[in-house]
Design a protein around this motif. Structure first.
Motif, PDB file in Angstrom:
ATOM      1  N   TYR A  18       0.922  -1.139   0.016  1.00 43.93           N
ATOM      2  CA  TYR A  18      -0.207  -0.074   0.021  1.00 43.93           C
ATOM      3  C   TYR A  18       0.775   1.306   0.019  1.00 43.93           C
ATOM      4  CZ  TYR A  18      -4.526  -2.295   0.928  1.00 43.93           C
ATOM      5  OH  TYR A  18      -5.667  -2.943   0.548  1.00 43.93           O
ATOM      6  N   ILE A  19       0.450   2.133  -0.808  1.00 40.99           N
ATOM      7  CA  ILE A  19       1.215   3.601  -0.770  1.00 40.99           C
ATOM      8  C   ILE A  19       1.610   4.252   0.599  1.00 40.99           C
ATOM      9  CG2 ILE A  19      -0.904   4.952  -1.221  1.00 40.99           C
ATOM     10  CD1 ILE A  19       1.096   6.695  -3.283  1.00 40.99           C
ATOM     11  N   ASN A  20       0.652   3.843   1.541  1.00 45.07           N
ATOM     12  CA  ASN A  20       0.682   4.352   2.783  1.00 45.07           C
ATOM     13  C   ASN A  20       1.112   3.418   3.791  1.00 45.07           C
ATOM     14  OD1 ASN A  20      -1.576   3.121   2.628  1.00 45.07           O
ATOM     15  ND2 ASN A  20      -3.022   5.103   3.257  1.00 45.07           N
ATOM     16  N   GLY A  21       1.710   2.229   3.580  1.00 36.99           N
ATOM     17  CA  GLY A  21       2.182   1.180   4.468  1.00 36.99           C
ATOM     18  C   GLY A  21       1.290   0.089   4.511  1.00 36.99           C
ATOM     19  N   GLY A  22       1.742  -0.937   4.855  1.00 35.10           N
ATOM     20  CA  GLY A  22       1.040  -2.302   4.722  1.00 35.10           C
ATOM     21  C   GLY A  22       1.020  -2.850   3.236  1.00 35.10           C
ATOM     22  N   ASN A  23       0.151  -4.035   3.235  1.00 31.55           N
ATOM     23  CA  ASN A  23       0.133  -4.597   1.927  1.00 31.55           C
ATOM     24  C   ASN A  23      -1.375  -5.232   1.678  1.00 31.55           C
ATOM     25  OD1 ASN A  23       0.003  -7.555   2.957  1.00 31.55           O
ATOM     26  ND2 ASN A  23       2.107  -7.096   3.657  1.00 31.55           N
ATOM     27  N   GLU A  24      -1.576  -5.689   0.548  1.00 34.23           N
ATOM     28  CA  GLU A  24      -2.932  -6.258   0.349  1.00 34.23           C
ATOM     29  C   GLU A  24      -3.222  -7.483   1.108  1.00 34.23           C
ATOM     30  OE1 GLU A  24      -5.005  -7.961  -3.839  1.00 34.23           O
ATOM     31  OE2 GLU A  24      -2.978  -7.121  -4.015  1.00 34.23           O
ATOM     32  N   GLU A  25      -2.449  -8.136   1.083  1.00 31.81           N
ATOM     33  CA  GLU A  25      -2.618  -9.431   2.026  1.00 31.81           C
ATOM     34  C   GLU A  25      -3.013  -9.078   3.341  1.00 31.81           C
ATOM     35  OE1 GLU A  25      -0.625 -13.826   2.292  1.00 31.81           O
ATOM     36  OE2 GLU A  25       0.107 -12.337   3.692  1.00 31.81           O
ATOM     37  N   TYR A  26      -2.499  -8.190   4.025  1.00 32.38           N
ATOM     38  CA  TYR A  26      -2.599  -7.957   5.452  1.00 32.38           C
ATOM     39  C   TYR A  26      -4.052  -7.282   5.501  1.00 32.38           C
ATOM     40  CZ  TYR A  26      -2.517  -5.279   9.831  1.00 32.38           C
ATOM     41  OH  TYR A  26      -2.616  -4.875  11.097  1.00 32.38           O
ATOM     42  N   TYR A  27      -4.493  -6.187   4.775  1.00 31.79           N
ATOM     43  CA  TYR A  27      -5.681  -5.634   4.721  1.00 31.79           C
ATOM     44  C   TYR A  27      -6.828  -6.255   4.364  1.00 31.79           C
ATOM     45  CZ  TYR A  27      -3.184  -1.441   6.701  1.00 31.79           C
ATOM     46  OH  TYR A  27      -2.343  -0.653   7.221  1.00 31.79           O
ATOM     47  N   THR A  28      -6.788  -7.135   3.390  1.00 25.54           N
ATOM     48  CA  THR A  28      -7.891  -7.914   2.916  1.00 25.54           C
ATOM     49  C   THR A  28      -8.146  -9.002   3.805  1.00 25.54           C
ATOM     50  OG1 THR A  28      -6.518  -9.462   1.232  1.00 25.54           O
ATOM     51  CG2 THR A  28      -7.608  -7.381   0.523  1.00 25.54           C
ATOM     52  N   ASN A  29      -7.109  -9.654   4.587  1.00 23.91           N
ATOM     53  CA  ASN A  29      -7.376 -10.639   5.829  1.00 23.91           C
ATOM     54  C   ASN A  29      -7.699 -10.122   6.827  1.00 23.91           C
ATOM     55  OD1 ASN A  29      -6.406 -13.579   5.355  1.00 23.91           O
ATOM     56  ND2 ASN A  29      -5.053 -12.182   4.149  1.00 23.91           N
ATOM     57  N   LEU A  30      -7.697  -8.663   7.180  1.00 24.60           N
ATOM     58  CA  LEU A  30      -8.508  -7.895   8.209  1.00 24.60           C
ATOM     59  C   LEU A  30      -9.992  -7.927   7.875  1.00 24.60           C
ATOM     60  CD1 LEU A  30      -6.079  -4.948   9.095  1.00 24.60           C
ATOM     61  CD2 LEU A  30      -6.353  -6.896  10.690  1.00 24.60           C
ATOM     62  N   ILE A  31     -10.028  -7.646   6.778  1.00 21.73           N
ATOM     63  CA  ILE A  31     -11.706  -7.386   6.216  1.00 21.73           C
ATOM     64  C   ILE A  31     -12.250  -8.758   6.337  1.00 21.73           C
ATOM     65  CG2 ILE A  31     -13.224  -6.980   4.293  1.00 21.73           C
ATOM     66  CD1 ILE A  31     -11.057  -4.940   3.444  1.00 21.73           C
ATOM     67  N   ALA A  32     -11.563  -9.896   5.937  1.00 23.47           N
ATOM     68  CA  ALA A  32     -11.982 -11.174   5.991  1.00 23.47           C
ATOM     69  C   ALA A  32     -12.464 -11.694   7.590  1.00 23.47           C
ATOM     70  CB  ALA A  32     -11.267 -12.290   5.348  1.00 23.47           C
ATOM     71  N   ASP A  33     -11.244 -11.270   8.372  1.00 19.74           N
ATOM     72  CA  ASP A  33     -11.286 -11.704   9.663  1.00 19.74           C
ATOM     73  C   ASP A  33     -12.696 -11.114  10.471  1.00 19.74           C
ATOM     74  OD1 ASP A  33      -9.017 -12.926   9.670  1.00 19.74           O
ATOM     75  OD2 ASP A  33      -7.783 -11.312  10.640  1.00 19.74           O
ATOM     76  N   ALA A  34     -13.018  -9.787   9.820  1.00 18.74           N
ATOM     77  CA  ALA A  34     -13.817  -9.020  10.427  1.00 18.74           C
ATOM     78  C   ALA A  34     -15.537  -9.602   9.917  1.00 18.74           C
ATOM     79  CB  ALA A  34     -14.058  -7.691  10.208  1.00 18.74           C
ATOM     80  N   MET A  35     -15.434  -9.957   8.956  1.00 23.13           N
ATOM     81  CA  MET A  35     -16.626 -10.708   8.268  1.00 23.13           C
ATOM     82  C   MET A  35     -17.211 -11.954   8.780  1.00 23.13           C
ATOM     83  SD  MET A  35     -15.878 -10.331   3.951  1.00 23.13           S
ATOM     84  CE  MET A  35     -17.320 -11.083   3.571  1.00 23.13           C
ATOM     85  N   GLU A  36     -16.074 -12.966   8.933  1.00 26.29           N
ATOM     86  CA  GLU A  36     -16.325 -14.283   9.401  1.00 26.29           C
ATOM     87  C   GLU A  36     -17.242 -14.640  10.401  1.00 26.29           C
ATOM     88  OE1 GLU A  36     -13.611 -18.064   9.258  1.00 26.29           O
ATOM     89  OE2 GLU A  36     -12.705 -16.000   9.455  1.00 26.29           O
ATOM     90  N   PRO A  37     -17.106 -13.784  11.792  1.00 24.72           N
ATOM     91  CA  PRO A  37     -18.066 -13.899  12.939  1.00 24.72           C
ATOM     92  C   PRO A  37     -19.502 -13.531  12.417  1.00 24.72           C
ATOM     93  CG  PRO A  37     -15.930 -12.634  13.533  1.00 24.72           C
ATOM     94  CD  PRO A  37     -16.013 -12.793  11.963  1.00 24.72           C
ATOM     95  N   TYR A  38     -19.484 -12.389  11.744  1.00 26.25           N
ATOM     96  CA  TYR A  38     -21.013 -11.885  11.335  1.00 26.25           C
ATOM     97  C   TYR A  38     -21.737 -12.660  10.478  1.00 26.25           C
ATOM     98  CZ  TYR A  38     -24.495  -8.740   9.708  1.00 26.25           C
ATOM     99  OH  TYR A  38     -25.736  -8.150   9.550  1.00 26.25           O
ATOM    100  N   LEU A  39     -20.776 -13.444   9.357  1.00 26.00           N
ATOM    101  CA  LEU A  39     -21.624 -14.454   8.411  1.00 26.00           C
ATOM    102  C   LEU A  39     -22.037 -15.732   9.383  1.00 26.00           C
ATOM    103  CD1 LEU A  39     -18.860 -14.015   5.587  1.00 26.00           C
ATOM    104  CD2 LEU A  39     -21.582 -13.637   5.506  1.00 26.00           C
ATOM    105  N   MET A  40     -20.881 -16.097  10.113  1.00 25.72           N
ATOM    106  CA  MET A  40     -21.571 -17.545  10.855  1.00 25.72           C
ATOM    107  C   MET A  40     -22.324 -17.138  11.852  1.00 25.72           C
ATOM    108  SD  MET A  40     -17.560 -19.322  11.426  1.00 25.72           S
ATOM    109  CE  MET A  40     -16.746 -18.027  12.606  1.00 25.72           C
ATOM    110  N   GLU A  41     -22.601 -16.084  12.553  1.00 21.95           N
ATOM    111  CA  GLU A  41     -23.943 -15.862  13.404  1.00 21.95           C
ATOM    112  C   GLU A  41     -25.139 -15.745  12.458  1.00 21.95           C
ATOM    113  OE1 GLU A  41     -22.898 -11.799  15.239  1.00 21.95           O
ATOM    114  OE2 GLU A  41     -21.239 -12.730  16.364  1.00 21.95           O
ATOM    115  N   ASN A  42     -25.049 -15.478  11.281  1.00 23.16           N
ATOM    116  CA  ASN A  42     -26.062 -15.477  10.478  1.00 23.16           C
ATOM    117  C   ASN A  42     -26.379 -16.660   9.545  1.00 23.16           C
ATOM    118  OD1 ASN A  42     -27.756 -12.734  10.610  1.00 23.16           O
ATOM    119  ND2 ASN A  42     -25.494 -12.176  10.838  1.00 23.16           N
ATOM    120  N   GLY A  43     -25.656 -17.922   9.955  1.00 20.29           N
ATOM    121  CA  GLY A  43     -26.141 -19.156   9.335  1.00 20.29           C
ATOM    122  C   GLY A  43     -25.069 -19.525   8.176  1.00 20.29           C
TER     123      GLY A  43
END
Length: 176
Positions: A18-43
């Motif tokens: 990323y132009i401002n630090g970090g990388n694609e793998e890191y940030y897209t995995n943070l998003i997936a990490d945050a998605m997972e519990p929400y999806l599982m709670e909803n079946g």
């Protein structure tokens, strides 16, 4: 009702900075990490790719299961001559896949609620992206924004939870 099955495939490309630090793998995995519990709670049954793997590993893992949707989450970079000048999400699906197209439309419509300039959101049919072409399940690959553009990179980094919730809600809408 049968529990919907999602194969969640955040980027494995740590070499895309990323132009401002970090990388694609890191940030897209943070998003997936945050998605997972929400999806599982909803079946929704969620299986993740291996962050240490490759796109080929992700496709093989997805094809080894019986998934209702394969969702790849990435961020983009412009060609060198346009570096930093392009913005906006690109939502790809495999050309000819009716279910892939429907999913892409749902994700794009949902992203329009949170991306700063909805006119820059594109839905793109393709046959060239390996993760769409070779995956058996209907598949969507979302390039959330351009990580070589400071505004887009900041938008991703500052909106991890909002993006995750948005993508999760779009996934639930697809499964309805």
């Amino acid at each position: 009702m049968v529990q919907p099955r999602l194969f969640l495939s955040p980027s494995t490309q740590e070499y895309n900075p990323y132009i401002n630090g970090g990388n694609e793998e890191y940030y897209t995995n943070l998003i997936a990490d945050a998605m997972e519990p929400y999806l599982m709670e909803n079946g929704v049954s969620v299986t993740r790719n291996d962050p240490e793997g490759t796109v080929g590993t992700s496709v093989r893992m997805s094809n080894a299961g019986d998934y209702d949707l394969h969702l790849a989450i990435h961020s983009n970079a412009a060609p060198e001559s346009l570096a930093g000048q392009i913005q906006g999400p690109d939502v790809y699906y495999y050309r000819g896949s009716t279910r892939g197209r429907r999913a892409a439309e749902i994700y794009a419509e949902n992203l329009a609620r949170i991306y700063p300039d909805p006119s820059k959101i594109n839905i793109i049919p393709t046959t060239s992206l390996y993760e769409l072409r070779e995956t058996r399940a209907p598949a969507v690959l979302i390039e959330l924004a351009y990580h070589d553009n400071p505004e887009d990179a900041n938008w991703i980094k500052n909106n991890i939870e909002a993006i995750a919730e948005n993508l999760a809600l779009a996934t639930l809408e697809y499964f309805r």
